[in-house]
Structures are given as structure tokens and as C-alpha cells.
Scaffold this motif. Structure first.
Motif, PDB file in Angstrom:
ATOM      1  N   GLY A  73      59.858  21.904  14.922  1.00 30.47           N
ATOM      2  CA  GLY A  73      59.367  23.017  15.247  1.00 30.47           C
ATOM      3  C   GLY A  73      57.674  21.547  15.382  1.00 30.47           C
ATOM      4  O   GLY A  73      57.250  22.108  16.593  1.00 30.47           O
ATOM      5  N   ASP A  74      57.646  20.970  14.161  1.00 23.47           N
ATOM      6  CA  ASP A  74      56.869  20.362  14.336  1.00 23.47           C
ATOM      7  C   ASP A  74      56.649  19.366  14.577  1.00 23.47           C
ATOM      8  O   ASP A  74      55.253  18.828  15.350  1.00 23.47           O
ATOM      9  CB  ASP A  74      56.226  20.029  12.916  1.00 23.47           C
ATOM     10  CG  ASP A  74      55.882  21.746  12.024  1.00 23.47           C
ATOM     11  OD1 ASP A  74      55.030  22.067  12.487  1.00 23.47           O
ATOM     12  OD2 ASP A  74      55.828  21.718  10.433  1.00 23.47           O
ATOM     13  N   LEU A  85      55.813  19.686  18.384  1.00 28.91           N
ATOM     14  CA  LEU A  85      54.269  20.364  18.610  1.00 28.91           C
ATOM     15  C   LEU A  85      54.202  19.244  18.833  1.00 28.91           C
ATOM     16  O   LEU A  85      53.279  19.062  19.288  1.00 28.91           O
ATOM     17  CB  LEU A  85      54.468  21.723  17.474  1.00 28.91           C
ATOM     18  CG  LEU A  85      54.355  22.817  17.537  1.00 28.91           C
ATOM     19  CD1 LEU A  85      54.401  23.542  16.368  1.00 28.91           C
ATOM     20  CD2 LEU A  85      54.142  23.968  18.928  1.00 28.91           C
ATOM     21  N   SER A 130      51.305  20.897   5.280  1.00 29.92           N
ATOM     22  CA  SER A 130      51.574  22.854   5.441  1.00 29.92           C
ATOM     23  C   SER A 130      50.729  22.820   4.343  1.00 29.92           C
ATOM     24  O   SER A 130      50.040  23.573   4.172  1.00 29.92           O
ATOM     25  CB  SER A 130      53.012  23.187   5.278  1.00 29.92           C
ATOM     26  OG  SER A 130      53.735  22.457   3.916  1.00 29.92           O
ATOM     27  N   SER A 131      50.275  22.239   3.278  1.00 30.09           N
ATOM     28  CA  SER A 131      49.866  22.728   1.854  1.00 30.09           C
ATOM     29  C   SER A 131      48.156  22.178   1.910  1.00 30.09           C
ATOM     30  O   SER A 131      48.009  20.531   2.533  1.00 30.09           O
ATOM     31  CB  SER A 131      50.484  21.940   0.753  1.00 30.09           C
ATOM     32  OG  SER A 131      49.648  22.076  -0.220  1.00 30.09           O
ATOM     33  N   TYR A 181      43.236  13.283   6.281  1.00 32.66           N
ATOM     34  CA  TYR A 181      44.181  14.035   5.704  1.00 32.66           C
ATOM     35  C   TYR A 181      44.328  15.875   7.046  1.00 32.66           C
ATOM     36  O   TYR A 181      43.021  16.237   6.734  1.00 32.66           O
ATOM     37  CB  TYR A 181      44.231  14.661   4.599  1.00 32.66           C
ATOM     38  CG  TYR A 181      44.863  16.016   3.862  1.00 32.66           C
ATOM     39  CD1 TYR A 181      45.777  15.123   2.484  1.00 32.66           C
ATOM     40  CD2 TYR A 181      44.977  17.092   4.007  1.00 32.66           C
ATOM     41  CE1 TYR A 181      46.860  16.263   2.158  1.00 32.66           C
ATOM     42  CE2 TYR A 181      45.713  18.410   3.197  1.00 32.66           C
ATOM     43  CZ  TYR A 181      46.429  17.795   2.071  1.00 32.66           C
ATOM     44  OH  TYR A 181      46.885  18.341   1.202  1.00 32.66           O
ATOM     45  N   LYS A 215      48.088  21.333   8.845  1.00 35.27           N
ATOM     46  CA  LYS A 215      48.887  22.125   9.740  1.00 35.27           C
ATOM     47  C   LYS A 215      48.056  22.977  10.441  1.00 35.27           C
ATOM     48  O   LYS A 215      48.431  23.668   9.965  1.00 35.27           O
ATOM     49  CB  LYS A 215      50.282  21.967   9.809  1.00 35.27           C
ATOM     50  CG  LYS A 215      50.869  20.959   9.339  1.00 35.27           C
ATOM     51  CD  LYS A 215      52.426  20.920   8.751  1.00 35.27           C
ATOM     52  CE  LYS A 215      53.349  20.172   8.582  1.00 35.27           C
ATOM     53  NZ  LYS A 215      54.660  19.705   7.925  1.00 35.27           N
ATOM     54  N   PRO A 216      47.719  23.281  11.520  1.00 40.09           N
ATOM     55  CA  PRO A 216      46.870  24.706  12.062  1.00 40.09           C
ATOM     56  C   PRO A 216      48.042  25.832  12.210  1.00 40.09           C
ATOM     57  O   PRO A 216      49.170  25.398  12.560  1.00 40.09           O
ATOM     58  CB  PRO A 216      46.321  23.997  13.519  1.00 40.09           C
ATOM     59  CG  PRO A 216      46.485  22.627  13.273  1.00 40.09           C
ATOM     60  CD  PRO A 216      47.412  21.978  12.567  1.00 40.09           C
ATOM     61  N   PRO A 217      47.425  26.811  12.149  1.00 41.21           N
ATOM     62  CA  PRO A 217      48.163  28.005  12.430  1.00 41.21           C
ATOM     63  C   PRO A 217      47.948  28.635  13.149  1.00 41.21           C
ATOM     64  O   PRO A 217      47.960  29.289  14.131  1.00 41.21           O
ATOM     65  CB  PRO A 217      47.974  29.513  11.543  1.00 41.21           C
ATOM     66  CG  PRO A 217      46.154  28.312  10.894  1.00 41.21           C
ATOM     67  CD  PRO A 217      46.415  27.439  11.218  1.00 41.21           C
ATOM     68  N   ASP A 218      46.781  27.452  14.443  1.00 48.35           N
ATOM     69  CA  ASP A 218      46.755  28.129  16.147  1.00 48.35           C
ATOM     70  C   ASP A 218      47.311  27.040  16.241  1.00 48.35           C
ATOM     71  O   ASP A 218      46.970  25.985  16.668  1.00 48.35           O
ATOM     72  CB  ASP A 218      44.911  28.369  16.018  1.00 48.35           C
ATOM     73  CG  ASP A 218      44.777  28.570  17.111  1.00 48.35           C
ATOM     74  OD1 ASP A 218      44.651  29.848  18.181  1.00 48.35           O
ATOM     75  OD2 ASP A 218      44.254  28.350  17.894  1.00 48.35           O
ATOM     76  N   LEU A 219      47.858  27.138  17.856  1.00 47.77           N
ATOM     77  CA  LEU A 219      47.990  26.542  19.211  1.00 47.77           C
ATOM     78  C   LEU A 219      47.287  25.405  19.623  1.00 47.77           C
ATOM     79  O   LEU A 219      47.363  24.312  19.401  1.00 47.77           O
ATOM     80  CB  LEU A 219      48.414  27.004  20.083  1.00 47.77           C
ATOM     81  CG  LEU A 219      49.364  26.351  21.130  1.00 47.77           C
ATOM     82  CD1 LEU A 219      50.669  25.218  20.652  1.00 47.77           C
ATOM     83  CD2 LEU A 219      50.213  26.825  22.221  1.00 47.77           C
ATOM     84  N   ASP A 220      46.278  25.871  19.844  1.00 46.01           N
ATOM     85  CA  ASP A 220      44.753  25.044  20.490  1.00 46.01           C
ATOM     86  C   ASP A 220      44.552  24.111  19.164  1.00 46.01           C
ATOM     87  O   ASP A 220      44.528  22.549  19.496  1.00 46.01           O
ATOM     88  CB  ASP A 220      43.460  25.406  21.284  1.00 46.01           C
ATOM     89  CG  ASP A 220      43.736  26.702  21.872  1.00 46.01           C
ATOM     90  OD1 ASP A 220      44.761  26.090  22.554  1.00 46.01           O
ATOM     91  OD2 ASP A 220      42.831  27.826  22.289  1.00 46.01           O
ATOM     92  N   PHE A 277      45.994  22.970  16.652  1.00 45.57           N
ATOM     93  CA  PHE A 277      47.181  21.959  16.636  1.00 45.57           C
ATOM     94  C   PHE A 277      47.954  21.292  17.626  1.00 45.57           C
ATOM     95  O   PHE A 277      47.571  19.429  17.291  1.00 45.57           O
ATOM     96  CB  PHE A 277      48.927  22.855  16.080  1.00 45.57           C
ATOM     97  CG  PHE A 277      49.625  22.170  16.028  1.00 45.57           C
ATOM     98  CD1 PHE A 277      50.051  21.826  14.797  1.00 45.57           C
ATOM     99  CD2 PHE A 277      50.328  21.238  16.445  1.00 45.57           C
ATOM    100  CE1 PHE A 277      51.254  21.542  14.107  1.00 45.57           C
ATOM    101  CE2 PHE A 277      51.087  19.933  16.145  1.00 45.57           C
ATOM    102  CZ  PHE A 277      52.087  21.038  14.821  1.00 45.57           C
TER     103      PHE A 277
END
Lengths: 141, 544
Positions: free
Chosen positions: A20-21, A24, A100-101, A118, A121-126, A128
Motif C-alpha cells: 500500500g505504501d 501511495l 510509521s513510528s 525523517y 508516514k502521514p495518516p492523511d492522503l494529501d 502523504f
């Protein structure tokens, strides 16, 4: 980054086990209009074999940028970076950690290496998709 | 001992080691013999003395009679008559010689028992009696009308005394031997009275010393000193026996106590081993649990993130004709995923506090930590218009991440639970009685005292979904303060704001170059407005 400017396409190595990543990130690079050659490796063992230029990787030229997830199977991101810094060929390769951390412990472990970015990984599409333009501007110097 | 003070009879060496039985015999015999000898000697001497007196008186009377009878013979110069008078003395066998002298000293007549002639001693006219070598000699004048007309001498043989002495001595010796024999026979019977109990006593002591059996008793034969001795000996044995028994009991009870304590120690050691094993198990299971919580909360975030991102991507890529519905659904998906993400994130922070050792704690300037927190809360501070002031904070030897969580949760709560008024938050620090005391005071909605204890429990919330929150923030605060052996509580009334107070031990104070340490009193009370434009925070590590 004179080296990069001399090439047609920047070569990027992505060490990431989450498809997935990977997808993306490809989308983010595409969205940013960052034309590059992306090589994806799914685990740490494969990444280290590449850095040591073992087997099929013999004679491999180092990438312009390595994007690493810290939490990958077999050898983890820290080991991969340590291996790169110990290699003559990959020693100066720019490294971006995409993790992710956001644990302070991870920061501490990375302090001794020269890391370009560093990125959590953002939790929002934009947010990301915004990573693509961050990487593009980094490579543009 | 009194015995030692008593006079010790001196015995010839040869007698000392002789058995008492023979000593007693010797004592009896010697005593008897001595008594008999003394008595015999006394009798003989007395008799000899009395006999001499008798002889003297007898001879004096004889001399007087003879002298009186010979007056005529002398007067008339008649030797035949004188000789006749003298021969009358023949009846006395021990009268040896008798002579009558004329006044001129010549012998008128003489008597000699053995018939010898010329045995008369020289004449002596003195009236006297004397003992001589040959016997008793009596001399006496012969008087006529008180004028001396001659003299008389009588020699008496004393061999009679010797005979008497010999006779007596023989009798005494006979009696001596006879009585010695009788004494021997009697004493042989009588000495048993002393020697037998003594022998018994000796046998008893020998047995005791040989067998070590203090139960042995000597037999008491009499009520005399020996009986007392036997009683005393038996009493001594009894007391030794009881003491011996007590000693044995004490030894045995000591042995028992030792064995018990040894058993107890073994048991304790066993328990300790069990306890250590349980502790190890507990620590391991605790570790496992924390690790599980960490991994679970960490790894669960990834799929959530994917759900969020791909839901958003789905809507964006395939915009449906009546797209509003689909967009609304995706917004719900995203909101739920975000909420779950926050929960997991807080859970992760909660478990993270317990992890790691405090030994690796570094001196941290809490003023810098507060700046960091204010930067993290920048958006909500700006939205709410909150005014945050703080006194100078100390430097402590802690993990900074823990105190970021602590202050961030307290400040976020103070902003989140605000009243209609503009939030005003004051952070204070005092130091007293070995404790560091921090307080975060707000002017928000406050908390009913009924709920003061409950709010520190994980996932306990007082509010519904209208106020966002995971219900874990204060549990994190509690856990941080607990980890540093401190205490946290709230003072509040509903509608009157709340003051969260936590104390920490003074030992956490850390020297930090260029900053004040744990602050001195004079620096208290200086409030600094921290809400507007905190200094630019450093990039995360590796950011350069």
C-alpha cells in the motif's frame, strides 16, 4: 547535487514491505511530477545483499536516494543504514527515513547517521502525496 | 572449702595409704594397748610406792621393838640375850642382817640370815632409815631412860619389791594380751559399722565415675556422720542428675531449635527461590504484556492508516455522480480511523512510560520541555486564544518524553475543558519539605469532587464524543508521576476551574550547566507568558 543533474533520471531505492505504501509513494512521486527510476526492495536482507553488491547485484551502481522504512522484515532499517555507511559505494548515498513510528527512541538510534529527512508516514492522503514534492525538492538541492 | 581449713592429722607416710579397715584396727589396738599399759604401769608404780611405805612403817616398828627389847642385853653386856632377840627376826625372810652395837661401836650381837659372819656395817647411832644399793637400812639408838646405851642396825633386802614388780608386770602383760585379743575381736565386728558404709560409698562413687550414671545411690546404714555423708553424697548425685537432665533437655531443645531453624531456613530458601521464580515470571509476563501492548498499538496503526488513505483515494479517484453520500461515508471512515489511531497512539504512549530504565535518564531543562509542548499544542492554543504563563521550572534527571506527555496532557485538558471564558492557565513550581511541587491551574469548567479519583483511571471519561479524547491522558500523567515516585491529584469544584498538582522527590533535581537547577526560593513567582510565540522549536533529529 551535480551528480544528479548530469543524469537523465534520478535513481531511487525504496525499501518497503507494505504494498500500500509502495503504491501511495509511487502516486506521490507521480503527483509531484518527479520523474525518477524507482527500485523497490521488500525486505532488509535483500537490501543488504544489494548494498554489498552480492549475486545479481554485482557491479550495481549506487542510487541517488534511498528511502527506508525502519520496520521491514529480516534486517531492519537501522542495520541497512549502518551497512550503507560501512560500504564504500553507498557511503555517501542520501537517506530518507519513512517510518510509521514517531518514537523518540527511533530518533535517538538514528542520531549517529547522517540522515537527510525523517518523515513520519502521514495518516492523511494529501499529506502523504505531499511527500513526493518534498523528495523532489530534496533531490533538486 | 571448710575441709581444707580443718587441721590435718599427721600420719606416718607408711600409714597414709593403708585401708581404713586396718587403720581402724590399728587405732583400736593402739588405744587399748596404751590404756592398758598406762593403767598397768600406774598400778605397779602405785603398789610399789605403797609397799615401800608399808615396809618403812613395818621396819620402823620392828626396829623400835627390837631396840626396846635389847636394852637389858646391852645394859648387862649379855651377847647371848642380844643374839636371841635378834634371832627372833628370822620370821622375816627378807630381813638380811641385824646388828646390835655397844656404845663404843663394837658389835654385841649380830644376825645374818644366810649365816655369814662379820657382815655388820659400821655402827651408826642416828635414828634414820635410808634406801641403799643393798636394800633398806634402818639405824637407831638404843635408849635407857633417854640415854643412849648402844645402837641397832637392820638391813632389809628389797628384792621383794622386784618380785612383786615382776609378778605385777606379768599380770599386766597377761591382761594386756588378753584384752588386746578381745579388743581385736570386738573391733573386727565394730569397725564394720564404719568401714562397710565407707566401702559402699567408695563403691558408689567409683561406679558413678565409671558409668557416668548419676542415678546410682549409696545405701545409708546409719544416722551418724557417715549417714549424713551418704545423704549429702546422694543429694549431690540427685542435684547433678537433675542438672544433667536439664542440661540434656536444654541441649536437646537447642538441637531441636537448631534443627527447626535449619528447616525454617531451608523452607525460607525454598520460598525465596519460589518467590524469585514468581517474580521472574511476573516480570516476564509484565514485559510480555507491555511488549504486546506496544506491538499491538504500533502495528494496528498501520492498517488503520491504510484504510484512511485508501478510502480517501477511493473517493478522490472515483468521484460518483451523487458523490456527497460516498464522500460523507469516507469522512466517517476517516474520522473513526483517526479516533482509533489516537487511541492506539495514547495507548502506545502509556505503555512506553513503563518501558526502558530510569538509569539512562538525562538532565532535562523543563522550561525547554514546556516550549516543546507549547509548540505541539500550537494549533489548539491559537484556536482557543489560551493564555499560558509559567514560573521558571527546574532541571530534572528524567526522560524528557515522559514530561512532554505529562505537560502536554495537562495543558491539552486545560484547553479542552475550557468554559466560555478565554482559557488562562498558570504553571507554578515550589520546593518544600524535600518535595518538588508543580501545579497547573486553569479557569475551565472544573471537575466535581465526586469524580476526582476516577479521572486518573485509563479510558474513564466524564464526557461523551462532543469533547474529543481518548480517556487515557490523565492515566498517562498518573503513570509518569508514579514512575518517578511522585503523587498527582486534582483540586477543583465544578464551574470554578481545576488545579492539577503533582509532586516529585527532590532527588530528581539535576545539575545542568548554564541553567538554574532546582530553583531557589527567590526565583519563584516570576510568571512568563508562554502562550504567545514560543521560541522556534528545533527540527526533529535528523531533520537537518
Amino acid at each position: 547535487m551535480t551528480e544528479v543533474l548530469g543524469r537523465k533520471k534520478p535513481r531511487i531505492l525504496l525499501v518497503e514491505d507494505n504494498p500500500g505504501d509502495v503504491e501511495l509513494l509511487r502516486l506521490a512521486l507521480k503527483t509531484a511530477g518527479f520523474d525518477c527510476e524507482l527500485t523497490v526492495v521488500g525486505d532488509g536482507g535483500e537490501a543488504i545483499a544489494m548494498i554489498r553488491r552480492q549475486g545479481k547485484y554485482a557491479g550495481l551502481a549506487p542510487p541517488d536516494l534511498a528511502i527506508l522504512d525502519l520496520n521491514v522484515p529480516k534486517n531492519d532499517g537501522i542495520e541497512i543504514i549502518a551497512s550503507m555507511r560501512a560500504s564504500e559505494v553507498f557511503r555517501d548515498t542520501q537517506v530518507v527515513v519513512l517510518s510509521s513510528s514517531s518514537s523518540p527512541r527511533d530518533y535517538a538510534r538514528l542520531e549517529r547517521f547522517n540522515i537527510a529527512r525523517y518523515i513520519t508516514k502521514p495518516p492523511d492522503l494529501d499529506e502523504f502525496l505531499n511527500i513526493g514534492s518534498q523528495l523532489k525538492s530534496l533531490m533538486a538541492g | 572449702m571448710t575441709l581444707a581449713l580443718m587441721t590435718r592429722p599427721t600420719l606416718p607416710r607408711s600409714m597414709r595409704d593403708v585401708p581404713i579397715r586396718r587403720k581402724l584396727l590399728a587405732i583400736t589396738m593402739v588405744t587399748t594397748a596404751a590404756a592398758l599399759l598406762v593403767a598397768g604401769a600406774g598400778i605397779v608404780l602405785t603398789d610399789s610406792y605403797l609397799f615401800r611405805g608399808y615396809l618403812e612403817r613395818d621396819l620402823a616398828a620392828l626396829g623400835r621393838i627390837t631396840a626396846d627389847n635389847s636394852t637389858a642385853a646391852l645394859k648387862f653386856e649379855d651377847p647371848a640375850a642380844a643374839s636371841e632377840i635378834l634371832h627372833a627376826l628370822r620370821a622375816r625372810p627378807h630381813l638380811r642382817t641385824a646388828c646390835i652395837y655397844r656404845p663404843n661401836g663394837t658389835v654385841l650381837a649380830e644376825y645374818e640370815r644366810t649365816g655369814l659372819k662379820d657382815s655388820c656395817p659400821p655402827a651408826d647411832a642416828r635414828d634414820r632409815m635410808r634406801f641403799t644399793d643393798t636394800g633398806l637400812t634402818l639405824t637407831r639408838p638404843v635408849l635407857l631412860q633417854d640415854r643412849p646405851i648402844g645402837s641397832l642396825t637392820i638391813l632389809y633386802d628389797l628384792s621383794e619389791i622386784g618380785e612383786r614388780m615382776r609378778l605385777y608386770s606379768g599380770a599386766v602383760l597377761l591382761v594386756f594380751f588378753a584384752s588386746s585379743l578381745i579388743a581385736f575381736l570386738i573391733s573386727a565386728r565394730l569397725r564394720g559399722l564404719i568401714a562397710t558404709p565407707l566401702a559402699q560409698l567408695v563403691q558408689a562413687t567409683t561406679e558413678v565415675s565409671e558409668t557416668g550414671d548419676y542415678g546410682i545411690r549409696a545405701h545409708k546404714f546409719s544416722g551418724d556422720e557417715l549417714g549424713v555423708l551418704v545423704d549429702a553424697f546422694n543429694q549431690m548425685l540427685a542435684s547433678i542428675q537433675s542438672r544433667d537432665r536439664e542440661l540434656m533437655q536444654a541441649l536437646m531443645s537447642r538441637e531441636d531449635a537448631l534443627r527447626e531453624s535449619r528447616e525454617a531456613r531451608d523452607q525460607l530458601a525454598g520460598l525465596n527461590v519460589d518467590l524469585a521464580q514468581s517474580n521472574e515470571k511476573l516480570a516476564r509476563s509484565n514485559e510480555d504484556l507491555e511488549r504486546f501492548a506496544f506491538v499491538a498499538s504500533h502495528d494496528l496503526q498501520e492498517p488503520l492508516r491504510m484504510i484512511t488513505l485508501f478510502s480517501q483515494l477511493l473517493v478522490r479517484t472515483y468521484s460518483v455522480p451523487a458523490g456527497e453520500d460516498a464522500a460523507g461515508y469516507v469522512r466517517n471512515i476517516v474520522a473513526s480511523a483517526r479516533r482509533m489511531r489516537d487511541l492506539l497512539s495514547d495507548l502506545l504512549a502509556y505503555t512506553d512510560i513503563g518501558a526502558g530504565s530510569l538509569d539512562s535518564a538525562q538532565p532535562v531543562d523543563l522550561n525547554g520541555t514546556l516550549d516543546h509542548v507549547l509548540e505541539n499544542l500550537k494549533v489548539s492554543i491559537q484556536e482557543s486564544g489560551a493564555v499560558i504563563t509559567s514560573e521558571s521550572l527546574p532541571a530534572l534527571r528524567v526522560h524528557e518524553g515522559h514530561f512532554i506527555s505529562l505537560f502536554q496532557n495537562l495543558l491539552a485538558n486545560a484547553i479542552k475543558y475550557r468554559s466560555e471564558r478565554t482559557p488562562e492557565i498558570q504553571i507554578s513550581f515550589t520546593r518544600s519539605d524535600g518535595m518538588l511541587k508543580f501545579s497547573v491551574r486553569d479557569n475551565g469548567i472544573g471537575i466535581d469532587p465526586e469524580y476526582h479519583a476516577r479521572i486518573f483511571v485509563a479510558f474513564k471519561r466524564l464526557h461523551g464524543q462532543n469533547i474529543a479524547g481518548t480517556g487515557i491522558g490523565l492515566a498517562i500523567c498518573q503513570r509518569v508521576v508514579d514512575r518517578y515516585r511522585g503523587r498527582i491529584w486534582v483540586e477543583s469544584q465544578a464551574g470554578h476551574g481545576a488545579t492539577f498538582i503533582f509532586t516529585l522527590p527532590e532527588e530528581l533535581c539535576a545539575p545542568l550547566s548554564g541553567t538554574s537547577l532546582c530553583l531557589a526560593q527567590e526565583r519563584m513567582g516570576e510568571f512568563h507568558d508562554r502562550s504567545t510565540g514560543p521560541k522556534e522549536t528545533a527540527d526533529p533529529p535528523g531533520g537537518g
